[in-house]
Design a protein around this motif. Structure first.
Motif, PDB file in Angstrom:
ATOM      1  N   MET A  60      22.820  39.558  40.172  1.00  0.00           N
ATOM      2  CA  MET A  60      24.079  39.099  39.569  1.00  0.00           C
ATOM      3  C   MET A  60      25.083  38.774  40.675  1.00  0.00           C
ATOM      4  O   MET A  60      25.257  39.546  41.605  1.00  0.00           O
ATOM      5  N   ASN A  61      25.726  37.643  40.573  1.00  0.00           N
ATOM      6  CA  ASN A  61      26.714  37.219  41.569  1.00  0.00           C
ATOM      7  C   ASN A  61      27.860  38.231  41.643  1.00  0.00           C
ATOM      8  O   ASN A  61      28.327  38.740  40.625  1.00  0.00           O
ATOM      9  N   ILE A  62      28.337  38.497  42.843  1.00  0.00           N
ATOM     10  CA  ILE A  62      29.358  39.528  43.043  1.00  0.00           C
ATOM     11  C   ILE A  62      30.661  39.190  42.320  1.00  0.00           C
ATOM     12  O   ILE A  62      31.336  40.068  41.772  1.00  0.00           O
ATOM     13  N   SER A  63      31.040  37.905  42.302  1.00  0.00           N
ATOM     14  CA  SER A  63      32.289  37.531  41.636  1.00  0.00           C
ATOM     15  C   SER A  63      32.199  37.760  40.128  1.00  0.00           C
ATOM     16  O   SER A  63      33.152  38.238  39.508  1.00  0.00           O
ATOM     17  N   MET A  64      31.040  37.428  39.544  1.00  0.00           N
ATOM     18  CA  MET A  64      30.855  37.670  38.121  1.00  0.00           C
ATOM     19  C   MET A  64      30.837  39.170  37.839  1.00  0.00           C
ATOM     20  O   MET A  64      31.411  39.641  36.855  1.00  0.00           O
ATOM     21  N   LEU A  65      30.201  39.930  38.722  1.00  0.00           N
ATOM     22  CA  LEU A  65      30.154  41.379  38.576  1.00  0.00           C
ATOM     23  C   LEU A  65      31.555  41.979  38.628  1.00  0.00           C
ATOM     24  O   LEU A  65      31.893  42.880  37.846  1.00  0.00           O
ATOM     25  N   LEU A  66      32.397  41.476  39.523  1.00  0.00           N
ATOM     26  CA  LEU A  66      33.769  41.972  39.631  1.00  0.00           C
ATOM     27  C   LEU A  66      34.570  41.685  38.370  1.00  0.00           C
ATOM     28  O   LEU A  66      35.339  42.536  37.903  1.00  0.00           O
ATOM     29  N   VAL A  67      34.392  40.490  37.797  1.00  0.00           N
ATOM     30  CA  VAL A  67      35.096  40.141  36.557  1.00  0.00           C
ATOM     31  C   VAL A  67      34.652  41.047  35.417  1.00  0.00           C
ATOM     32  O   VAL A  67      35.488  41.563  34.663  1.00  0.00           O
ATOM     33  N   ILE A  68      33.352  41.235  35.300  1.00  0.00           N
ATOM     34  CA  ILE A  68      32.838  42.102  34.232  1.00  0.00           C
ATOM     35  C   ILE A  68      33.332  43.536  34.424  1.00  0.00           C
ATOM     36  O   ILE A  68      33.770  44.194  33.471  1.00  0.00           O
ATOM     37  N   ALA A  69      33.302  44.016  35.672  1.00  0.00           N
ATOM     38  CA  ALA A  69      33.760  45.382  35.958  1.00  0.00           C
ATOM     39  C   ALA A  69      35.235  45.546  35.612  1.00  0.00           C
ATOM     40  O   ALA A  69      35.639  46.559  35.017  1.00  0.00           O
ATOM     41  N   ALA A  70      36.058  44.560  35.961  1.00  0.00           N
ATOM     42  CA  ALA A  70      37.489  44.627  35.654  1.00  0.00           C
ATOM     43  C   ALA A  70      37.722  44.694  34.153  1.00  0.00           C
ATOM     44  O   ALA A  70      38.570  45.460  33.669  1.00  0.00           O
ATOM     45  N   ASN A  71      36.971  43.908  33.394  1.00  0.00           N
ATOM     46  CA  ASN A  71      37.094  43.932  31.938  1.00  0.00           C
ATOM     47  C   ASN A  71      36.657  45.266  31.355  1.00  0.00           C
ATOM     48  O   ASN A  71      37.321  45.811  30.470  1.00  0.00           O
ATOM     49  N   VAL A  72      35.542  45.778  31.843  1.00  0.00           N
ATOM     50  CA  VAL A  72      35.018  47.051  31.322  1.00  0.00           C
ATOM     51  C   VAL A  72      35.974  48.196  31.634  1.00  0.00           C
ATOM     52  O   VAL A  72      36.298  49.008  30.754  1.00  0.00           O
ATOM     53  N   ILE A  73      36.442  48.278  32.876  1.00  0.00           N
ATOM     54  CA  ILE A  73      37.329  49.373  33.281  1.00  0.00           C
ATOM     55  C   ILE A  73      38.646  49.329  32.505  1.00  0.00           C
ATOM     56  O   ILE A  73      39.105  50.346  31.960  1.00  0.00           O
ATOM     57  N   ALA A  74      39.275  48.143  32.451  1.00  0.00           N
ATOM     58  CA  ALA A  74      40.555  48.018  31.740  1.00  0.00           C
ATOM     59  C   ALA A  74      40.389  48.280  30.254  1.00  0.00           C
ATOM     60  O   ALA A  74      41.229  48.947  29.626  1.00  0.00           O
ATOM     61  N   SER A  75      39.300  47.795  29.670  1.00  0.00           N
ATOM     62  CA  SER A  75      39.084  47.970  28.235  1.00  0.00           C
ATOM     63  C   SER A  75      38.840  49.428  27.878  1.00  0.00           C
ATOM     64  O   SER A  75      39.409  49.938  26.901  1.00  0.00           O
ATOM     65  N   ILE A  76      38.022  50.108  28.660  1.00  0.00           N
ATOM     66  CA  ILE A  76      37.756  51.529  28.386  1.00  0.00           C
ATOM     67  C   ILE A  76      39.040  52.347  28.529  1.00  0.00           C
ATOM     68  O   ILE A  76      39.302  53.256  27.734  1.00  0.00           O
ATOM     69  N   LYS A  77      39.836  52.009  29.526  1.00  0.00           N
ATOM     70  CA  LYS A  77      41.141  52.669  29.673  1.00  0.00           C
ATOM     71  C   LYS A  77      41.986  52.438  28.423  1.00  0.00           C
ATOM     72  O   LYS A  77      42.610  53.369  27.890  1.00  0.00           O
ATOM     73  N   GLY A  78      41.975  51.209  27.914  1.00  0.00           N
ATOM     74  CA  GLY A  78      42.734  50.893  26.713  1.00  0.00           C
ATOM     75  C   GLY A  78      42.203  51.581  25.471  1.00  0.00           C
ATOM     76  O   GLY A  78      42.981  51.969  24.589  1.00  0.00           O
ATOM     77  N   PHE A  79      40.877  51.739  25.390  1.00  0.00           N
ATOM     78  CA  PHE A  79      40.290  52.435  24.243  1.00  0.00           C
ATOM     79  C   PHE A  79      40.796  53.876  24.152  1.00  0.00           C
ATOM     80  O   PHE A  79      40.967  54.419  23.054  1.00  0.00           O
ATOM     81  N   ASN A  80      41.004  54.486  25.323  1.00  0.00           N
ATOM     82  CA  ASN A  80      41.326  55.905  25.371  1.00  0.00           C
ATOM     83  C   ASN A  80      42.798  56.215  25.636  1.00  0.00           C
ATOM     84  O   ASN A  80      43.186  57.383  25.655  1.00  0.00           O
TER      85      ASN A  80
END
Length: 213
Positions: free
Chosen positions: A1-21
């Protein structure tokens, strides 16, 4: 997986999980017309990394996973990130324009940015075939792109579902224009597709100018 795509996905996952909780975090950074009009412009960007639930997050990230490699393959990581962020901002800006009088209008999700990547990929590869869950035959990408935006116009006009159709459309515009900026040769090499994919955009602004949406 390309690093830039991985960074975008990681940013979405981290921010979203923070928002869920963390409800206060979610409320502080979601897209909200009233808050943005008071000067909280950061919400136009941060809202694009929040999601309402795991299904919402998963759907956007799967879509990104399939179409981002096409954009990265043509433009590289830096321009992919630019298209992603400019599409996100374009989605927020269009939502602000169309909902400026709705003080309590709120939205979250990467859909605008992801739709920008999707539309960029379609513009770059209009001949690719897409398979949808509910249609067992392949659909040409450009047909899907045009149909998707026409459906978004219908959704905007009729307030269909709890979906940010306006952000989707704005993101598509961002992806479309940025792709042409980065590869103007498409105007000559794929003139028909450039024109066809612009049709829903023209329709939207005609409807807006005539007060039909």
């Amino acid at each position: 997986m390309n690093i830039s795509m991985l960074l975008v996905i990681a940013a979405n996952v981290i921010a979203s999980i923070k928002g869920f909780n963390d409800f206060s975090f979610f409320e502080r950074y979601k897209f909200n017309i009233g808050a943005i009009q008071r000067g909280e412009y950061i919400r136009t960007i941060t809202s694009g990394f929040l999601h309402v639930d795991f299904t919402h997050l998963l759907f956007n990230m799967i879509t990104l996973y399939f179409f981002a490699p096409i954009v990265i393959g043509y433009f590289g990581s830096e321009k992919f990130l630019l298209i992603y962020m400019l599409s996100l901002i374009a989605g927020s800006l269009l939502a602000m324009i169309f909902h400026k009088d709705e003080y309590h209008y709120s939205a979250v999700g990467a859909s605008g940015a992801v739709t920008g990547i999707l539309y960029a990929a379609i513009l770059l590869r209009p001949d690719m075939k897409l398979f949808l869950f509910f249609i067992p035959i392949p659909i040409p990408a450009y047909i899907f792109g045009i149909g998707y935006l026409l459906y978004s116009i219908y959704g905007m006009k009729n307030r269909l579902g709890n979906i940010g159709h306006t952000a989707h459309f704005g993101g598509a515009i961002g992806g479309y224009l940025t792709t042409l900026l980065f590869m103007p040769s498409l105007l000559v090499e794929e003139t028909l597709m450039v024109v066809l994919l612009a049709i829903p955009i023209v329709i939207l602004f005609i409807m807006e100018k005539t007060g039909k949406i």
